[in-house]
Design a protein around this motif. Structure first.
Motif, PDB file in Angstrom:
ATOM      1  N   PHE A 153       0.851  -1.205   0.000  1.00  0.00           N
ATOM      2  CA  PHE A 153       0.000   0.000   0.000  1.00  0.00           C
ATOM      3  C   PHE A 153       0.877   1.243   0.000  1.00  0.00           C
ATOM      4  O   PHE A 153       1.969   1.232   0.576  1.00  0.00           O
ATOM      5  N   THR A 154       0.385   2.293  -0.640  1.00  0.00           N
ATOM      6  CA  THR A 154       1.096   3.573  -0.710  1.00  0.00           C
ATOM      7  C   THR A 154       0.357   4.608   0.141  1.00  0.00           C
ATOM      8  O   THR A 154      -0.866   4.755   0.038  1.00  0.00           O
ATOM      9  N   ALA A 155       1.102   5.320   0.986  1.00  0.00           N
ATOM     10  CA  ALA A 155       0.510   6.339   1.859  1.00  0.00           C
ATOM     11  C   ALA A 155       1.459   7.511   1.975  1.00  0.00           C
ATOM     12  O   ALA A 155       2.500   7.563   1.315  1.00  0.00           O
ATOM     13  N   GLY A 156       1.110   8.469   2.839  1.00  0.00           N
ATOM     14  CA  GLY A 156       1.963   9.619   3.109  1.00  0.00           C
ATOM     15  C   GLY A 156       1.540  10.277   4.402  1.00  0.00           C
ATOM     16  O   GLY A 156       0.372  10.198   4.799  1.00  0.00           O
ATOM     17  N   GLN A 157       2.474  10.907   5.080  1.00  0.00           N
ATOM     18  CA  GLN A 157       2.158  11.591   6.329  1.00  0.00           C
ATOM     19  C   GLN A 157       1.351  12.859   6.056  1.00  0.00           C
ATOM     20  O   GLN A 157       1.591  13.570   5.075  1.00  0.00           O
ATOM     21  N   GLN A 158       0.389  13.139   6.938  1.00  0.00           N
ATOM     22  CA  GLN A 158      -0.434  14.335   6.776  1.00  0.00           C
ATOM     23  C   GLN A 158      -0.956  14.775   8.145  1.00  0.00           C
ATOM     24  O   GLN A 158      -0.948  14.006   9.105  1.00  0.00           O
ATOM     25  N   LEU A 200       1.504 -11.793  -1.949  1.00  0.00           N
ATOM     26  CA  LEU A 200       1.165 -10.415  -2.314  1.00  0.00           C
ATOM     27  C   LEU A 200       0.993 -10.259  -3.821  1.00  0.00           C
ATOM     28  O   LEU A 200       0.134  -9.484  -4.270  1.00  0.00           O
ATOM     29  N   GLU A 201       1.793 -10.950  -4.597  1.00  0.00           N
ATOM     30  CA  GLU A 201       1.626 -10.901  -6.056  1.00  0.00           C
ATOM     31  C   GLU A 201       0.247 -11.392  -6.460  1.00  0.00           C
ATOM     32  O   GLU A 201      -0.453 -10.762  -7.258  1.00  0.00           O
ATOM     33  N   GLN A 202      -0.149 -12.524  -5.903  1.00  0.00           N
ATOM     34  CA  GLN A 202      -1.460 -13.079  -6.209  1.00  0.00           C
ATOM     35  C   GLN A 202      -2.566 -12.185  -5.673  1.00  0.00           C
ATOM     36  O   GLN A 202      -3.595 -11.964  -6.335  1.00  0.00           O
ATOM     37  N   TYR A 203      -2.363 -11.654  -4.488  1.00  0.00           N
ATOM     38  CA  TYR A 203      -3.344 -10.777  -3.838  1.00  0.00           C
ATOM     39  C   TYR A 203      -3.570  -9.518  -4.667  1.00  0.00           C
ATOM     40  O   TYR A 203      -4.706  -9.084  -4.868  1.00  0.00           O
ATOM     41  N   ALA A 204      -2.479  -8.940  -5.165  1.00  0.00           N
ATOM     42  CA  ALA A 204      -2.584  -7.728  -5.983  1.00  0.00           C
ATOM     43  C   ALA A 204      -3.354  -7.991  -7.268  1.00  0.00           C
ATOM     44  O   ALA A 204      -4.103  -7.129  -7.751  1.00  0.00           O
ATOM     45  N   ALA A 205      -3.183  -9.176  -7.819  1.00  0.00           N
ATOM     46  CA  ALA A 205      -3.814  -9.501  -9.095  1.00  0.00           C
ATOM     47  C   ALA A 205      -5.278  -9.883  -8.956  1.00  0.00           C
ATOM     48  O   ALA A 205      -6.065  -9.686  -9.894  1.00  0.00           O
ATOM     49  N   THR A 206      -5.683 -10.399  -7.801  1.00  0.00           N
ATOM     50  CA  THR A 206      -7.024 -10.983  -7.693  1.00  0.00           C
ATOM     51  C   THR A 206      -7.914 -10.377  -6.615  1.00  0.00           C
ATOM     52  O   THR A 206      -9.138 -10.456  -6.716  1.00  0.00           O
ATOM     53  N   GLN A 207      -7.341  -9.779  -5.571  1.00  0.00           N
ATOM     54  CA  GLN A 207      -8.158  -9.411  -4.409  1.00  0.00           C
ATOM     55  C   GLN A 207      -7.972  -7.981  -3.946  1.00  0.00           C
ATOM     56  O   GLN A 207      -8.858  -7.410  -3.300  1.00  0.00           O
ATOM     57  N   GLY A 251     -11.796  -1.317  -2.251  1.00  0.00           N
ATOM     58  CA  GLY A 251     -13.153  -0.803  -2.384  1.00  0.00           C
ATOM     59  C   GLY A 251     -13.997  -1.048  -1.147  1.00  0.00           C
ATOM     60  O   GLY A 251     -14.814  -0.209  -0.762  1.00  0.00           O
ATOM     61  N   LYS A 252     -13.797  -2.187  -0.506  1.00  0.00           N
ATOM     62  CA  LYS A 252     -14.575  -2.548   0.681  1.00  0.00           C
ATOM     63  C   LYS A 252     -14.206  -1.704   1.886  1.00  0.00           C
ATOM     64  O   LYS A 252     -15.088  -1.226   2.614  1.00  0.00           O
ATOM     65  N   ARG A 257     -11.317   8.050  -4.040  1.00  0.00           N
ATOM     66  CA  ARG A 257     -10.239   7.980  -5.027  1.00  0.00           C
ATOM     67  C   ARG A 257      -9.933   6.534  -5.396  1.00  0.00           C
ATOM     68  O   ARG A 257      -9.878   5.656  -4.530  1.00  0.00           O
ATOM     69  N   ASP A 258      -9.706   6.309  -6.660  1.00  0.00           N
ATOM     70  CA  ASP A 258      -9.235   5.001  -7.102  1.00  0.00           C
ATOM     71  C   ASP A 258      -7.768   4.847  -6.702  1.00  0.00           C
ATOM     72  O   ASP A 258      -7.041   5.826  -6.532  1.00  0.00           O
ATOM     73  N   ALA A 259      -7.340   3.622  -6.564  1.00  0.00           N
ATOM     74  CA  ALA A 259      -5.954   3.355  -6.201  1.00  0.00           C
ATOM     75  C   ALA A 259      -5.550   2.012  -6.784  1.00  0.00           C
ATOM     76  O   ALA A 259      -6.391   1.187  -7.150  1.00  0.00           O
ATOM     77  N   VAL A 260      -4.265   1.809  -6.870  1.00  0.00           N
ATOM     78  CA  VAL A 260      -3.723   0.527  -7.343  1.00  0.00           C
ATOM     79  C   VAL A 260      -2.643   0.085  -6.379  1.00  0.00           C
ATOM     80  O   VAL A 260      -2.017   0.919  -5.709  1.00  0.00           O
ATOM     81  N   PRO A 261      -2.391  -1.205  -6.259  1.00  0.00           N
ATOM     82  CA  PRO A 261      -1.296  -1.650  -5.400  1.00  0.00           C
ATOM     83  C   PRO A 261       0.040  -1.198  -5.943  1.00  0.00           C
ATOM     84  O   PRO A 261       0.228  -1.115  -7.167  1.00  0.00           O
ATOM     85  N   PRO A 262       0.995  -0.880  -5.081  1.00  0.00           N
ATOM     86  CA  PRO A 262       2.322  -0.465  -5.574  1.00  0.00           C
ATOM     87  C   PRO A 262       3.020  -1.612  -6.291  1.00  0.00           C
ATOM     88  O   PRO A 262       2.853  -2.773  -5.943  1.00  0.00           O
TER      89      PRO A 262
END
Length: 248
Positions: free
Chosen positions: A96-101, A214-221, A227-228, A237-242
Motif C-alpha cells: 500500500f502507498t501512503a503519506g504523512q499528513q 502479495l503478487e497473487q493478492y494484488a492480481a485478484t483481491q 473498495g470494501k 479515489r481510485d488506487a492501485v497496489p504499488p
C-alpha cells in the motif's frame, strides 16, 4: 516456514484500533479491516486455512521488538518500510502507498498543515511511528510534541482538547475523519511511504513466500479489498497496489 507449519498456526501482530485497517467490529466483536483480510490470505497460502492464525495486538512502538523476540511471526500493521527499520526486521514487497499528513479539528481553521501554523500548538503522534520519528519529534515549527501509544489515541486526545493536531499516515487519518467528522485532513501529504509485511530479520524464506502471496493478492483481491475498506474514507479515489521491487 518450517516452524510455522509445525505449529499449524500463524501468529500475526496487528492493530485493533485503526478503523478500516485493523479493528473490532462493535456489533460482532470480530477483528476486521484491510490488514486483517491480508493476514487471512497469508494464513491460507501458508497453511491452507485462512483462519489458522492467532492475532496479537501490538502497539506501534513494539512492532520491531515483537518480531525480534519471536512473539509474532509477522507484523501486518500499516508498517512503513524505511531504511532504519530494514536494519532491524525484514520486509516484504510493498502492499500500500501512503503519506504523512496533518489531522486537525475542523473548528480550528488556523491550522493549515505541517507548517508555521503549528507554532505553539500541541501536536500528537504515535511513539515509534514514521510521523513521530521523521516529523513531530524532530520538528522546528515551535510545536510541542505529544507521544501516544497508538495513532487512535491522538483522535481521543483531540476530542478531549488535550492536543491541537495529529500527524499520521493519511490512510489512517482518513479513518479518523470517517469516525469523527469534527476533524479533517489539512495540507498535503508530506512524503510518499509504502506499507510492507514485516518479519524477523533474516527470515528470507518467509519473505519470499509472503511476496508470492502479495503478487497473487494484488492480481485478484486487492482492488476488492480497497473498495470494501478504504475507498470511501479516501475520498472515493481510485488506487492501485504499488509495483513490487525485489532485491537480488
Amino acid at each position: 516456514m518450517q516452524r510455522i507449519r509445525q505449529r499449524g498456526r500463524l501468529i500475526a501482530g496487528i492493530d485493533t484500533n485503526s478503523f478500516n485497517w485493523g479493528y473490532r467490529n462493535p456489533q460482532t466483536g470480530a477483528l476486521t479491516g484491510f490488514d486483517i483480510d491480508l493476514v487471512h490470505a497469508i494464513a491460507k497460502a501458508l497453511l491452507g486455512d485462512p483462519n489458522a492464525v492467532d492475532f496479537l495486538a501490538v502497539p506501534t512502538a513494539k512492532r520491531v521488538e515483537a518480531l525480534q523476540d519471536g512473539t509474532v511471526d509477522i507484523v501486518v500493521r500499516t508498517m512503513t518500510i524505511n531504511c532504519e527499520r530494514a536494519k532491524q526486521v525484514s520486509f516484504s514487497a510493498p502492499y500500500f502507498t501512503a503519506g504523512q499528513q496533518v489531522v486537525a479539528p475542523v473548528a480550528d481553521q488556523g491550522i493549515t498543515g505541517f507548517d508555521s501554523s503549528l507554532k505553539g500548538k500541541r501536536v500528537c503522534a504515535a511513539s515509534g511511528s514514521t510521523a513521530w520519528q521523521n516529523f513531530v519529534a524532530e520538528n522546528t515549527l515551535g510545536a510541542t510534541p505529544v507521544p501516544v501509544a497508538n495513532q487512535l489515541d491522538c483522535l481521543v486526545q483531540m476530542q478531549l482538547g488535550n492536543v491541537d493536531a495529529t500527524v499520521t499516515d493519511n490512510a489512517l487519518g482518513a479513518g479518523q475523519v470517517a469516525q469523527d467528522p469534527s476533524v479533517h485532513l489539512v495540507g498535503g501529504p508530506l512524503d510518499t511511504e509504502y506499507y510492507g509485511v514485516a518479519v524477523k530479520l533474516g527470515s528470507d524464506d518467509l519473505v519470499r513466500r509472503v511476496n508470492a502471496v502479495l503478487e497473487q493478492y494484488a492480481a485478484t483481491q486487492w482492488q476488492a479489498e480497497y473498495g470494501k475498506w478504504l475507498k470511501q474514507s479516501m475520498g472515493g479515489r481510485d488506487a492501485v497496489p504499488p509495483a513490487p521491487r525485489y532485491r537480488d
